[in-house]
Each structure stands twice: as C-alpha cells, then as structure tokens.
Design a protein around this motif. Structure first.
Motif, PDB file in Angstrom:
ATOM      1  N   LEU A  85     -16.634  32.489  -6.281  1.00 40.91           N
ATOM      2  CA  LEU A  85     -15.476  32.012  -7.033  1.00 40.91           C
ATOM      3  C   LEU A  85     -15.533  32.493  -8.483  1.00 40.91           C
ATOM      4  O   LEU A  85     -14.544  32.994  -9.029  1.00 40.91           O
ATOM      5  N   TYR A  86     -16.697  32.353  -9.074  1.00 38.14           N
ATOM      6  CA  TYR A  86     -16.856  32.745 -10.479  1.00 38.14           C
ATOM      7  C   TYR A  86     -16.527  34.229 -10.661  1.00 38.14           C
ATOM      8  O   TYR A  86     -15.734  34.610 -11.528  1.00 38.14           O
ATOM      9  N   ASN A  87     -17.123  35.051  -9.796  1.00 38.57           N
ATOM     10  CA  ASN A  87     -16.939  36.501  -9.950  1.00 38.57           C
ATOM     11  C   ASN A  87     -15.491  36.917  -9.712  1.00 38.57           C
ATOM     12  O   ASN A  87     -14.975  37.816 -10.387  1.00 38.57           O
ATOM     13  N   ALA A  88     -14.837  36.250  -8.741  1.00 40.64           N
ATOM     14  CA  ALA A  88     -13.442  36.605  -8.447  1.00 40.64           C
ATOM     15  C   ALA A  88     -12.559  36.333  -9.661  1.00 40.64           C
ATOM     16  O   ALA A  88     -11.685  37.133  -9.996  1.00 40.64           O
ATOM     17  N   ILE A  89     -12.812  35.216 -10.341  1.00 38.51           N
ATOM     18  CA  ILE A  89     -11.929  34.868 -11.463  1.00 38.51           C
ATOM     19  C   ILE A  89     -12.316  35.617 -12.733  1.00 38.51           C
ATOM     20  O   ILE A  89     -11.465  36.137 -13.449  1.00 38.51           O
ATOM     21  N   VAL A  90     -13.620  35.730 -12.964  1.00 32.80           N
ATOM     22  CA  VAL A  90     -14.062  36.318 -14.231  1.00 32.80           C
ATOM     23  C   VAL A  90     -13.695  37.807 -14.314  1.00 32.80           C
ATOM     24  O   VAL A  90     -13.532  38.367 -15.402  1.00 32.80           O
ATOM     25  N   SER A  91     -13.507  38.413 -13.142  1.00 33.74           N
ATOM     26  CA  SER A  91     -13.107  39.831 -13.167  1.00 33.74           C
ATOM     27  C   SER A  91     -11.688  39.968 -13.717  1.00 33.74           C
ATOM     28  O   SER A  91     -11.275  41.036 -14.141  1.00 33.74           O
ATOM     29  N   LYS A  92     -10.927  38.864 -13.707  1.00 31.48           N
ATOM     30  CA  LYS A  92      -9.550  38.918 -14.245  1.00 31.48           C
ATOM     31  C   LYS A  92      -9.436  38.253 -15.618  1.00 31.48           C
ATOM     32  O   LYS A  92      -8.554  38.569 -16.403  1.00 31.48           O
TER      33      LYS A  92
END
Ligand code: LLP
Length: 430
Positions: free
Chosen positions: A50-57
């Motif tokens: 979840l963290y990586n999916a959002i932080v990439s944006k």
C-alpha cells in the motif's frame, strides 16, 4: 464446493493447510483452539504494498494504522518498525498505542461523543485530536488550546460492506457537514490554534473506488473553502480508511492501481488547483493491513444431523468472531487436513453459545467433516479478536504470531479466573 485459490501465507501441502510455513494442525495441537494465528510477514507485505503504491504518486505520505482492527501489541510493534503512524478512536486505544511505543506525534485521535475527562487525557498525552462536533471543540478549548486541530468532515457520500459500516452521509452520527466545518475552523483560529489538518472517513470494506472518488472530490471542495475563507493552511489531509479486501472467492479485490491512479491523482491535482500547499496525504487503513494476515483455528466438537440440517459444532462462536452474526459476513472456511478432498456436504458451522444466531457459516459446502477436525476461518485478522467477548463466560482466545520464521505466543488464552477480574462481591451492609 466454492473453491478458493490459496495464496500466501496459505499453502496446500499434500492436502494439509499451512500458514506462513507452519502446519495449522500442529499449531492447533500445540496452542489449543480457538486460536488466532497472525503472520508478521503478511502484515509487512500489506503495509509496504500500500505504501509503495501511493508514495510512487505522492511522496508526503503517512499511513495511520487503524488499531481498532487489531490492537495486539506485537502487531503494533511490527507496524511501528515499518514507519506506520497510529489511528485511535478511544483513549484506551491511545494508551495501547503509547504502551506499544508509538510517540504522541505519531498518534491521531478520531473520536465521537467524547467526554471532558477524555479530552483532558488526550491533551495531556499530547496527541492530535480530530474534532467531531462544535461541542467537542468548545469543551476542548476550555481545557487547553492545542497547537494542532483537525476536523472530521462528513462529505455526505458514504460506502461500506454493511449499513453499520457506512460512516458518512445524511443519516450518520460522524463528522460535520460543510457549513459546520467552517464554523469549527473559525472557532479554532480565533482561539489561536496554529496548525491544522482535515479528515474524512466514509466507511469500511469498500471494494469499488467510485464512491471514494466522489467523496474525495466533495471533501477537497470543503477544504478549499476553509482555506479560501479562513486562510487556513493544512499540514495534513486525511482520507481515512475503508479499503476493502475480498472475503468471498467471488469478491474482486480493490484494484490498488485504480485506487492510486484515481484517488491519489485526484488528490494531487486538486491540492494544486486549490493552492492547498504541500500537505501530508494521510490514510487510515485497518482491515487492509491485517485482515488476511490472520486466521482463526477452531476444532470440531460435534457433527449433528437433524431431519432438517447438518450442523458442525465448533469451539468458536460469536464470542470469538462476531462478524458473521453481526453483519452476515462471509468468512471462507477450510478443513485443515482435507484440502484435496473431492466430496462435499452442506453444513451449518455453529458455535458453542446459547443463541441460535451463533452461526459462523450457513449452508456451507465442506468436505466430510468429523469430530476433532481443525477448521481454519480465513481473513479473521481484522475485527476478529478486537470484537471478541467473554459472552457466556467463555474466556477469550489466544493469539500466536509467526515472527521471524517461528511461532510465538503473543496473547495468552484467558482462563476461568479472568472471568472474575474486577468483580467484587458486595459485602454485608454496603
Ligand atoms: N478510521 C476511522 C475513523 C474509522 O472509524 C475506521 C473504521 C477506520 C479508520 C478503519 O477502517 P478500515 O480500513 O478497517 O475499513 N467492525 C466492522 C468494521 C468497522 C470499522 C469502523 N471504523 C467490521 O468488522 O467489518
């Protein structure tokens, strides 16, 4: 029989169920049942996905774990070590969060119907409070002027897997509607509060992104008004929790990519368009982090065939897992040593409580179950143990965590003596 494709941490080893590398029958034997088994690895994976999916944006991201889903200290410690923040809805949850090592600046309190002594406790603890009503703010300001205030907005769009779990919209008790939001911020500003956040949480168990998008649009429109009309700059904007997970084999998982591309992109573009500065984007997932990271093991006591139904009687009831009885929720059930079995029979899986509503699964096709079999109830991590009770004077279950590749008891099974805790027999003349 509704088949479910097993994926990590579940595994089919020659027809026997393994969880995070361990035979569930062995775990049941060693620790007894009812037993919640938790996978540290899966918690970390869920958090990081979840963290990586959002932080990439959007890089200024904070994930507040909603501990109401599961407040076991070891679960909290795992999330702390990943860099999570902590979402609490009661002073007790704040206490548990602090006890597990979260610092006050990592804790956000989002309560409803909060008492004055609770507000005092929160001020003394130094945690940020999400205001739910004008009355709450007025009472808080009589105790102290906090440096930061956030306000829970009701964006008037809600969603959730059950009516009880929809927490925005015209009929719900949570948060404030647009005009009331402006008044609360005006009061806080007048009282010289210096830092601000803004918050929404529209419901729980959301599998489709559309309602979320609608709510975020309305919510950010309200944030813009607060900014434009009162000159308030937000340090953080919190979209709440609610991300659903599939329970039934036919449920489709919330598409994370769609979530980030629709919700996070909308957030980013509106923050820019409305000149809202550089706020942290906060979310508060509970279920998403912990749901599939734990299963409940229960043993079959009785198989009873009446002229009408076939019952499998197990040693967990709605005292151990209340979701099926409370919301009609589906939890997939596996018979631990019969994963490759081809035959199937329709059973009702029922618990040991003296209520006819004590049903974990109705009309469920299972392999031919016999007494002594161990059943694994899947997706039990969220709102499983945390909603369990001592109803019918049944001590609560134990919890084991598979931690660094080995099982560790992280909550002892309650004993009969625990049923007497805090009770006192009235003395003659009292
Ligand atoms: N933030 C706030 C303010 C909340 O009230 C909740 C859940 C969450 C975050 C986390 O929601 P999640 O990401 O877990 O969906 N007992 C019900 C769920 C009730 C949820 C209440 N609030 C169940 O077993 O389905």
């Amino acid at each position: 029989m509704v088949k479910r494709k097993l994926c990590e941490p579940l595994e089919n080893c020659k027809g026997n169920l393994y969880f995070d590398g361990f035979s569930v029958e062995d775990l049941a034997q060693k620790y007894d049942t009812p037993l919640y088994v938790i996978s540290e690895k899966q918690i970390r994976e869920n958090y990081n996905r979840l963290y990586n999916a959002i932080v990439s944006k959007y890089k200024d991201l904070r994930i507040y774990y909603a501990c109401k889903a599961n407040a076991n200290l070891d679960v909290l410690k795992v999330l702390q070590s990943e860099g999570a923040y902590f979402d609490a809805v009661s002073p007790g949850e704040v206490f548990v969060g602090l006890s597990s090592g979260f610092t006050p600046d990592h804790i956000l309190f989002t309560g409803v119907s909060v008492r004055n002594d609770e507000l005092k406790f929160l001020v003394d603890a130094g945690v940020t409070v999400n205001i739910d009503s004008q009355s709450e703010l007025d009472r808080l300001l009589k105790i102290a002027v906090p440096s930061t205030i956030s306000v829970r907005v009701n964006p008037e769009v809600g969603d959730g897997h059950h009516d009880h779990c929809i927490t925005a919209g015209p009929q719900v008790k949570f948060g404030l509607c647009e005009e009331a939001v402006l008044k609360v911020y005006a009061t806080a500003k007048k009282a010289r509060v210096e830092h601000f956040g803004i918050h929404m949480h529209i419901g729980s168990g959301i599998l489709k992104v559309d309602s979320y998008v609608q709510a975020v649009e309305k919510f950010l429109g309200i944030a813009k008004r607060v900014h434009d009309e009162l000159g308030i700059i937000f340090d953080f904007i919190d979209l709440g929790g609610g991300l659903g997970v599939p329970y039934h084999p036919n449920d489709e998982a919330m598409d994370l990519l769609e979530f980030t591309s629709k919700v996070v992109s909308l957030f980013k573009s509106k923050v820019k368009e409305y000149s809202l500065g550089k706020p942290f984007l906060c979310i508060e997932p509970g279920r998403y982090i912990i749901c599939d990271a734990s299963i409940l093991l229960t043993t079959v006591n009785t198989v009873k065939v009446t002229p009408y139904r076939k019952f499998v009687g197990v040693d967990s009831g709605f005292n151990t897992l209340i979701r099926p009885a409370m919301y009609g929720s589906y939890h997939h059930i596996l018979v631990a040593n019969k994963l490759n079995s081809k035959d199937s029979t329709m059973f009702d899986v029922v618990g040991p409580l003296c209520e006819s509503g004590d049903v974990l699964a109705k009309d469920r096709e299972l392999p031919q179950v016999v007494e002594g079999d161990v059943l694994a109830i899947l997706n039990a991590g969220a709102y499983g143990f945390s909603m369990s009770s001592q109803y019918n004077s049944r001590p609560r279950a134990a919890e084991v965590m598979i931690r660094q590749g080995k099982p560790v008891l992280v909550r002892e099974r309650e004993q009969f003596q625990d049923l007497l805790t805090r009770q006192r027999v009235a003395q003659q003349g009292e």
